[in-house]
Design an enzyme around this catalytic site. Sequence first.
Site: not given
Length: 530
Positions: A311, A388
């Site tokens: 990030k 996920r």
Amino acid sequence: MAKRMAHSIAEATLGLTRPNQIDTPKITFAAKEMDLLEWKGDILAVGVTEKDMTKDENSKFKNLILQKLDSRLGGLLSEASSEEDFTGKAGQSTVLRLPNLGSKRIVLIGLGSVISTTTAYRSLGEAVAATAKSAQASNVSITLASTTELSTESKLSLASAIATGAVLGTYEDNRFKLESKKPALKSVDILGLGTGPEIEKKLKYAEDVCSGIIFGKELANAPANVLTPGVLAEEAKKIASEYSDVLSATILDVEQCKELRMGSYLGVAAASANPPHFIHLCYTPPGGAVKTKLALVGKGLTFDSGGYNIKTGPGCSIEFMKFDMGGSAAVLGAAKALGQIKPAGVEVHFIVAACENMISGTGMRPGDIVTASNGKTIEVNNTDAEGRLTLADALVYACNQGVEKIIDLATLTGACAVALGPSIAGVFTPSDDLANEVLVASEVSGEKLWRMPLEESYWESMKSGVADMVNTGGRQGGAITAALFLKQFVDEKVQWLHIDMAGPVRNDKKKCATGFGISTLVTWVLKNSS
């Protein structure tokens, strides 16, 4: 073993930070029927609607309770409300110090126009707590200007919502501050909403749910150097130990997860010095048959750097990535509350695949293919779509427990936060019945959920040339493709619902966790109990 010990020493000393032991404020609630003018204490708070504030041609209140109070105060209440332009709008309040009444202060708090929502009454409790905090008040009473048209059931629900607001409004997470004031508020009398065992039971329920919410907030607020996957597992074990009559804990280590072929989850965890811990709590009702089996699955990334797709740049929010375990905080907060409430006829599995997404030579790379525990292969085209991957194995595990319904909660996509903003979570499910159950529960709890489409045609963007699927599609419809990805790991016989809570996991203004989801989960489990 020596290596594992080194990890535990590292996680114990990083930054030398230890949370202070702070007692959760214990507020005694009592439901009473008495004349407001007879009540003695620090603050008498009255919730008023805009309709309650209407006056006749002589500038006198039409509402009987306000009339009575104003008469005793020689018209001061009417005068002050006019001078301050207090009309009963939501968010408005006015405070009077009183020389000749049992209470030292009277506070009018606006509820808005026509109100019937849990949120409005919870806000009333929070507003009273804020007033008590600034006045250092130890005992307050709360009443409503209009109660005659309310049913008995409505009064019970309102009392519960007001009590919840008062507890959560009083609580402050000061564990990491050198100095902090202890809240002065010790007792709250709820006047005019009934008395007896039914309302006492409802107030006890509110306290139990609040304890779960506060626990969830503390988990999510704790920084990643304090709350590692191992510490999260320890906290889960503590809950099971505290309510051992109904809760049991199973914690799987790396080797046990390998035996269950959880390649997707372990791929995410591979780069971190802090080993993953797979958490499974099970609630079994005290006595009686189990009629329904449920699972609550929470995303448990105690920190998410993004991995090799790190990030970066403005708006990447890497400094907020301790909140990436908000789903697990909701699930474990619900476990704590349900351990106290002890609903009958329902078995509940609380499942968290806890780990960190970090960067190292042992870490998962973009382009790697991982194999989930149901045998499906995933080409990792973005290491920052890691939640996920952990949920994939957690959902397979949940289905293997023989449950009929699963809710998963995750701070899964920025796309959902962009679509729905900071206070609404997205709901994705192929089941209309389950969607209805959860949306009804959220209305009762006062948490905002919005059902989103599961557009199957979008799955095209998730196809891989070399594996069964990739882990991210294009930028468009990102929250939908994420939900479609999770669906690949749920047995078709099981009803499943996914909550993307990336927006409401934290409160930007207060700079801390909200405890979102806990109240809705508890309400939903109770609706499924006998």
